[in-house]
Design a protein around this motif. Structure first.
Motif, mmCIF file in Angstrom:
data_model
loop_
_atom_site.group_PDB
_atom_site.id
_atom_site.type_symbol
_atom_site.label_atom_id
_atom_site.label_comp_id
_atom_site.label_asym_id
_atom_site.label_seq_id
_atom_site.Cartn_x
_atom_site.Cartn_y
_atom_site.Cartn_z
ATOM 1 N N SER A 135 49.125 45.623 46.465
ATOM 2 C CA SER A 135 48.566 44.394 45.899
ATOM 3 C C SER A 135 47.708 43.668 46.935
ATOM 4 O O SER A 135 46.754 42.995 46.582
ATOM 5 C CB SER A 135 49.672 43.481 45.376
ATOM 6 O OG SER A 135 50.394 42.909 46.437
ATOM 7 N N ARG A 141 47.614 49.063 41.055
ATOM 8 C CA ARG A 141 47.491 48.116 39.943
ATOM 9 C C ARG A 141 48.479 46.965 40.081
ATOM 10 O O ARG A 141 49.596 47.141 40.548
ATOM 11 C CB ARG A 141 47.769 48.831 38.619
ATOM 12 C CG ARG A 141 46.793 49.907 38.288
ATOM 13 C CD ARG A 141 47.091 50.672 37.033
ATOM 14 N NE ARG A 141 48.159 50.133 36.202
ATOM 15 C CZ ARG A 141 48.808 50.847 35.293
ATOM 16 N NH1 ARG A 141 48.504 52.109 35.102
ATOM 17 N NH2 ARG A 141 49.747 50.311 34.565
ATOM 18 N N ASP A 142 48.079 45.801 39.594
ATOM 19 C CA ASP A 142 48.928 44.606 39.662
ATOM 20 C C ASP A 142 50.120 44.650 38.720
ATOM 21 O O ASP A 142 51.103 43.959 38.941
ATOM 22 C CB ASP A 142 48.103 43.341 39.343
ATOM 23 C CG ASP A 142 47.103 43.020 40.436
ATOM 24 O OD1 ASP A 142 47.355 43.364 41.605
ATOM 25 O OD2 ASP A 142 46.052 42.431 40.109
ATOM 26 N N ARG A 182 44.727 51.493 41.074
ATOM 27 C CA ARG A 182 43.908 50.419 40.490
ATOM 28 C C ARG A 182 42.571 51.008 40.060
ATOM 29 O O ARG A 182 41.956 51.769 40.801
ATOM 30 C CB ARG A 182 43.670 49.314 41.507
ATOM 31 C CG ARG A 182 42.864 48.153 40.909
ATOM 32 C CD ARG A 182 42.729 47.051 41.886
ATOM 33 N NE ARG A 182 44.079 46.621 42.239
ATOM 34 C CZ ARG A 182 44.446 45.369 42.356
ATOM 35 N NH1 ARG A 182 43.584 44.411 42.188
ATOM 36 N NH2 ARG A 182 45.676 45.063 42.685
ATOM 37 N N ASP A 186 38.234 47.188 37.904
ATOM 38 C CA ASP A 186 38.959 45.909 37.927
ATOM 39 C C ASP A 186 38.281 44.898 38.803
ATOM 40 O O ASP A 186 37.665 45.140 39.754
ATOM 41 C CB ASP A 186 40.395 46.106 38.425
ATOM 42 C CG ASP A 186 41.266 46.804 37.384
ATOM 43 O OD1 ASP A 186 40.851 46.874 36.227
ATOM 44 O OD2 ASP A 186 42.347 47.275 37.761
#
Length: 186
Positions: A135, A141-142, A182, A186
């Protein structure tokens, strides 16, 4: 209370002897043989490990300890996603080499709930470290949660336990790692 130094040495020798014996002869190696290899009596083995499943779990946990201890160094050297991929590859090797102990480990990790929760909490903690770093560096990915990743990991390991193909296990874990990446949009 900490164990006496000689008791701790005996336990470590038993774990090392069991690791080698399980790799060489599977999980059916007589416990008496493991005690002999470790240079202790069978009573000492049973004092430390009341049964084969306890010994198999101790071997697994000692190797898992080493793997988890390396997480901070991995994260410090590369992106969190790449570190996770390396760790998953190493974890796959650990699981694959434990195939000889599969029956004992399966029985242990699936039947003793308290023991299982400790093991999976430690794995979850390692996965949380990768996710947290991801993060920060933007590689993971969050919406990924460590407990979800641990469940997926356990499912992949369980499914792969029916195959003697380590490359398949690595491919499956690579798919997992790809799933947490991710998106570049994004």
């Amino acid at each position: 209370m900490r164990p006496r130094a000689d008791a701790a040495r005996n336990a470590a020798r038993l774990i090392a002897a069991a690791r080698d014996a399980f790799l060489a002869g599977g999980d059916k190696v007589p416990l008496e043989r493991i005690a002999t290899i470790a240079g202790v009596g069978i009573g000492t083995l049973y004092r430390h490990f009341p049964g084969r499943d306890h010994l198999a779990e101790a071997v697994y946990r000692s190797e898992l300890d080493e793997l988890i201890a390396g997480v901070p160094e991995l994260i410090s050297k590369t992106s969190a996603l790449e570190a996770l991929q390396i760790w998953l590859s190493r974890y796959s090797q650990l699981i694959f080499t434990k195939r000889a102990m599969h029956d004992a480990l399966r029985d242990t990790l699936m039947s003793r709930e308290a023991s299982t929760s400790v093991t999976w909490k430690r794995i979850d903690g390692a996965l949380a470290s990768f996710i947290s770093a991801g993060s920060v560096d933007g590689s993971i990915r969050d919406d990924v949660r460590s407990d979800d990743l641990a469940v997926v990991l356990s499912g992949v390991v369980a499914a792969a336990s029916f195959s003697a193909d380590i490359e398949q296990l690595r491919r499956l874990l690579a798919i997992v790692a790809t799933g947490v990446r991710r998106s570049t949009t994004d």
